[in-house]
Design an enzyme around this catalytic site. Sequence first.
Site, PDB file in Angstrom:
ATOM      1  N   THR A   1      -9.232  -5.610   4.015  1.00  0.00           N
ATOM      2  CA  THR A   1      -9.079  -4.712   2.874  1.00  0.00           C
ATOM      3  C   THR A   1     -10.055  -5.206   1.821  1.00  0.00           C
ATOM      4  O   THR A   1     -10.007  -6.383   1.448  1.00  0.00           O
ATOM      5  CB  THR A   1      -7.644  -4.751   2.309  1.00  0.00           C
ATOM      6  OG1 THR A   1      -6.720  -4.476   3.358  1.00  0.00           O
ATOM      7  CG2 THR A   1      -7.454  -3.750   1.184  1.00  0.00           C
TER       8      THR A   1
ATOM      9  N   HIS B   1      -3.480  14.010   0.938  1.00  0.00           N
ATOM     10  CA  HIS B   1      -3.733  13.127   2.080  1.00  0.00           C
ATOM     11  C   HIS B   1      -2.551  13.133   3.055  1.00  0.00           C
ATOM     12  O   HIS B   1      -2.734  13.276   4.267  1.00  0.00           O
ATOM     13  CB  HIS B   1      -4.013  11.702   1.596  1.00  0.00           C
ATOM     14  CG  HIS B   1      -4.119  10.699   2.708  1.00  0.00           C
ATOM     15  ND1 HIS B   1      -5.176  10.666   3.587  1.00  0.00           N
ATOM     16  CD2 HIS B   1      -3.282   9.694   3.098  1.00  0.00           C
ATOM     17  CE1 HIS B   1      -4.997   9.689   4.466  1.00  0.00           C
ATOM     18  NE2 HIS B   1      -3.861   9.085   4.187  1.00  0.00           N
TER      19      HIS B   1
ATOM     20  N   GLN C   1      -4.187   2.193  15.183  1.00  0.00           N
ATOM     21  CA  GLN C   1      -3.064   2.619  14.346  1.00  0.00           C
ATOM     22  C   GLN C   1      -2.196   3.651  15.066  1.00  0.00           C
ATOM     23  O   GLN C   1      -0.964   3.574  15.070  1.00  0.00           O
ATOM     24  CB  GLN C   1      -3.632   3.215  13.051  1.00  0.00           C
ATOM     25  CG  GLN C   1      -2.587   3.685  12.046  1.00  0.00           C
ATOM     26  CD  GLN C   1      -3.227   4.354  10.822  1.00  0.00           C
ATOM     27  OE1 GLN C   1      -4.444   4.420  10.692  1.00  0.00           O
ATOM     28  NE2 GLN C   1      -2.396   4.849   9.923  1.00  0.00           N
TER      29      GLN C   1
ATOM     30  N   GLU D   1      -9.190   4.187  -2.058  1.00  0.00           N
ATOM     31  CA  GLU D   1      -7.960   3.938  -2.812  1.00  0.00           C
ATOM     32  C   GLU D   1      -8.298   3.208  -4.108  1.00  0.00           C
ATOM     33  O   GLU D   1      -9.406   2.706  -4.285  1.00  0.00           O
ATOM     34  CB  GLU D   1      -6.988   3.052  -2.001  1.00  0.00           C
ATOM     35  CG  GLU D   1      -6.687   3.597  -0.612  1.00  0.00           C
ATOM     36  CD  GLU D   1      -5.464   2.960   0.024  1.00  0.00           C
ATOM     37  OE1 GLU D   1      -4.682   2.284  -0.692  1.00  0.00           O
ATOM     38  OE2 GLU D   1      -5.292   3.145   1.243  1.00  0.00           O
TER      39      GLU D   1
ATOM     40  N   ASP E   1       0.840  -1.186   0.000  1.00  0.00           N
ATOM     41  CA  ASP E   1       0.000   0.000   0.000  1.00  0.00           C
ATOM     42  C   ASP E   1       0.881   1.244   0.000  1.00  0.00           C
ATOM     43  O   ASP E   1       1.671   1.450   0.920  1.00  0.00           O
ATOM     44  CB  ASP E   1      -0.923   0.004   1.232  1.00  0.00           C
ATOM     45  CG  ASP E   1      -2.051   1.007   1.088  1.00  0.00           C
ATOM     46  OD1 ASP E   1      -2.295   1.487  -0.043  1.00  0.00           O
ATOM     47  OD2 ASP E   1      -2.685   1.332   2.108  1.00  0.00           O
TER      48      ASP E   1
ATOM     49  N   GLU F   1     -10.579   3.997   3.753  1.00  0.00           N
ATOM     50  CA  GLU F   1      -9.656   4.762   2.923  1.00  0.00           C
ATOM     51  C   GLU F   1     -10.016   4.516   1.468  1.00  0.00           C
ATOM     52  O   GLU F   1     -10.028   3.371   1.009  1.00  0.00           O
ATOM     53  CB  GLU F   1      -8.195   4.370   3.203  1.00  0.00           C
ATOM     54  CG  GLU F   1      -7.708   4.875   4.556  1.00  0.00           C
ATOM     55  CD  GLU F   1      -6.207   4.701   4.778  1.00  0.00           C
ATOM     56  OE1 GLU F   1      -5.591   3.869   4.068  1.00  0.00           O
ATOM     57  OE2 GLU F   1      -5.660   5.392   5.655  1.00  0.00           O
TER      58      GLU F   1
ATOM     59  N   LYS G   1      -4.645  -1.956  10.403  1.00  0.00           N
ATOM     60  CA  LYS G   1      -4.914  -2.039   8.968  1.00  0.00           C
ATOM     61  C   LYS G   1      -5.245  -3.448   8.503  1.00  0.00           C
ATOM     62  O   LYS G   1      -6.007  -3.622   7.556  1.00  0.00           O
ATOM     63  CB  LYS G   1      -3.652  -1.591   8.203  1.00  0.00           C
ATOM     64  CG  LYS G   1      -3.282  -0.148   8.403  1.00  0.00           C
ATOM     65  CD  LYS G   1      -4.146   0.733   7.538  1.00  0.00           C
ATOM     66  CE  LYS G   1      -3.604   2.152   7.528  1.00  0.00           C
ATOM     67  NZ  LYS G   1      -4.401   3.002   6.644  1.00  0.00           N
TER      68      LYS G   1
ATOM     69  N   ASP H   1      -9.182   0.446   2.055  1.00  0.00           N
ATOM     70  CA  ASP H   1      -8.205   0.028   3.061  1.00  0.00           C
ATOM     71  C   ASP H   1      -8.740   0.425   4.435  1.00  0.00           C
ATOM     72  O   ASP H   1      -8.343   1.430   5.011  1.00  0.00           O
ATOM     73  CB  ASP H   1      -6.864   0.718   2.755  1.00  0.00           C
ATOM     74  CG  ASP H   1      -5.778   0.324   3.733  1.00  0.00           C
ATOM     75  OD1 ASP H   1      -5.865  -0.767   4.321  1.00  0.00           O
ATOM     76  OD2 ASP H   1      -4.834   1.117   3.915  1.00  0.00           O
TER      77      ASP H   1
ATOM     78  N   GLU I   1      -9.972  12.644   7.660  1.00  0.00           N
ATOM     79  CA  GLU I   1      -9.816  13.977   7.085  1.00  0.00           C
ATOM     80  C   GLU I   1     -11.151  14.710   6.962  1.00  0.00           C
ATOM     81  O   GLU I   1     -11.240  15.899   7.252  1.00  0.00           O
ATOM     82  CB  GLU I   1      -9.178  13.871   5.689  1.00  0.00           C
ATOM     83  CG  GLU I   1      -7.768  13.331   5.696  1.00  0.00           C
ATOM     84  CD  GLU I   1      -7.356  12.837   4.323  1.00  0.00           C
ATOM     85  OE1 GLU I   1      -7.643  11.664   4.000  1.00  0.00           O
ATOM     86  OE2 GLU I   1      -6.774  13.630   3.562  1.00  0.00           O
TER      87      GLU I   1
ATOM     88  N   ARG J   1      -8.254   3.855  13.397  1.00  0.00           N
ATOM     89  CA  ARG J   1      -7.316   4.960  13.656  1.00  0.00           C
ATOM     90  C   ARG J   1      -6.756   4.944  15.072  1.00  0.00           C
ATOM     91  O   ARG J   1      -5.593   5.320  15.289  1.00  0.00           O
ATOM     92  CB  ARG J   1      -8.018   6.299  13.420  1.00  0.00           C
ATOM     93  CG  ARG J   1      -8.550   6.506  12.021  1.00  0.00           C
ATOM     94  CD  ARG J   1      -7.440   6.508  11.000  1.00  0.00           C
ATOM     95  NE  ARG J   1      -7.978   6.640   9.643  1.00  0.00           N
ATOM     96  CZ  ARG J   1      -7.285   6.384   8.547  1.00  0.00           C
ATOM     97  NH1 ARG J   1      -6.029   5.964   8.646  1.00  0.00           N
ATOM     98  NH2 ARG J   1      -7.830   6.528   7.358  1.00  0.00           N
TER      99      ARG J   1
END
Length: 427
Positions: free
Chosen positions: A268, A144, A251, A212, A137, A210, A264, A244, A375, A248
Amino acid sequence: MYPSNDPKLRSFIPVDPDSHFPIQNLPFGVFRPKAGGPPRIGTAIGDLVLDLALLEKKRFFKNFFLLPDLLIFSRPNLSNFMALSRPVWIDIRSQISRLLSGADPTLRDDSRLRGQAFYKQSEVDMLLPVEVLDYTDFYSSKEHATNVGAMFRGRENALMPNWLHLPVAYHGRTSSIVVSGTEIRRPCGQTKKDDAPDPTFGPSRMLDFELEMGFFIAKENPLGWPVPVNEAQYHIFGMVLVNDWSARDIQRWEYQPLGPFLGKNFATSISPWVVTLEALDPFRTSGPVQDPSPLPYLQNSGDRSYDIQLEVWLQGQSMPEPHRISRTNYKYLYWDMFQQVAHHTINGCNLRLGDLIASGTISGADPSSYGSLLELAWQGTKPIQLPNGETRVALLDGDRLTLTGWCQGDGYRVGFGEVTGTIVPAG
Ligand code: MN
């Protein structure tokens, strides 16, 4: 060669202008009829799936590399087909295009054959298209990386000193890569509040997505031999949407010094249809200007990116319909796929058929184009508003999250369908 990308080409199968699967797309995926039968490979056309395994058994495809007894579509994944190299992919796609256009009337004029070869998409289950061997990844969106850096380190030090010089990445895990529709169980783990002396254990309270995209490697490079940036395109089969999923709070506590791990690797999700680089070719576009200029092995110019519109939709348990929470574009990515392959292999690392390489979260400059809740809700300080009055700073149990994306042509779309997942409570 049949002009598979001609914008004027039409199939005898009716396709809506906003369908993701016109004759210009012809993605490859693995499906199983709900009525039963083994997994096999098909392509999507409008609302239908065309059973390529059946056409293969009836010897519709002719290619120098296809031995009469070599079955490439009667398989539970795309590996055998991907191994045949780009000229074969292009030739087979062209033959499928010809059959679906009706220029070759074999399929168009044989109602019995059509009855066997087509399924409604609602009549099949889509499976993982590729047996994924390795998963990397990247972290290739400048917006970002800047946003996350600003939250964690402040605006002044938002981008790490290496970021503009190399495409940053980490090695992920393949066992938890799942196809769209798979339920996502809320992970448990260690978290620690900033003002607490010790960590605690429990379900993640900051579950996030996420947005992606990823691509699959088909052509391998031997160990010790880098792939030059201008040859990278011949190593890539096609692209999918990638979510993904990220916890948080887990993480944040675990990531230093070696990077993402349990925050993570619990899941996925990828979309089931692999859209080939050939189908995406008319939508190539220039990427952002790179300043400073990268080192020579990373220098790439011309139309190095793709114009792919991307959207994120969220539907809470008590919402009657999904609500769009973000809208962005693949072309905003600072580092392109070809630079990612060149960088990944520059030390001699060998990529293998079936490797999935993801872009990293794709955020645009505008706050409405951010690719994660982290975000969009700015680390919990600006909850997003939903139409039913609810707010979100993180995903709740029962939330259904959908990513979708497409290239807009003149009167048609080359799309990826969607990748969706619903959060279920921690076990
Ligand atoms: Mn990611």
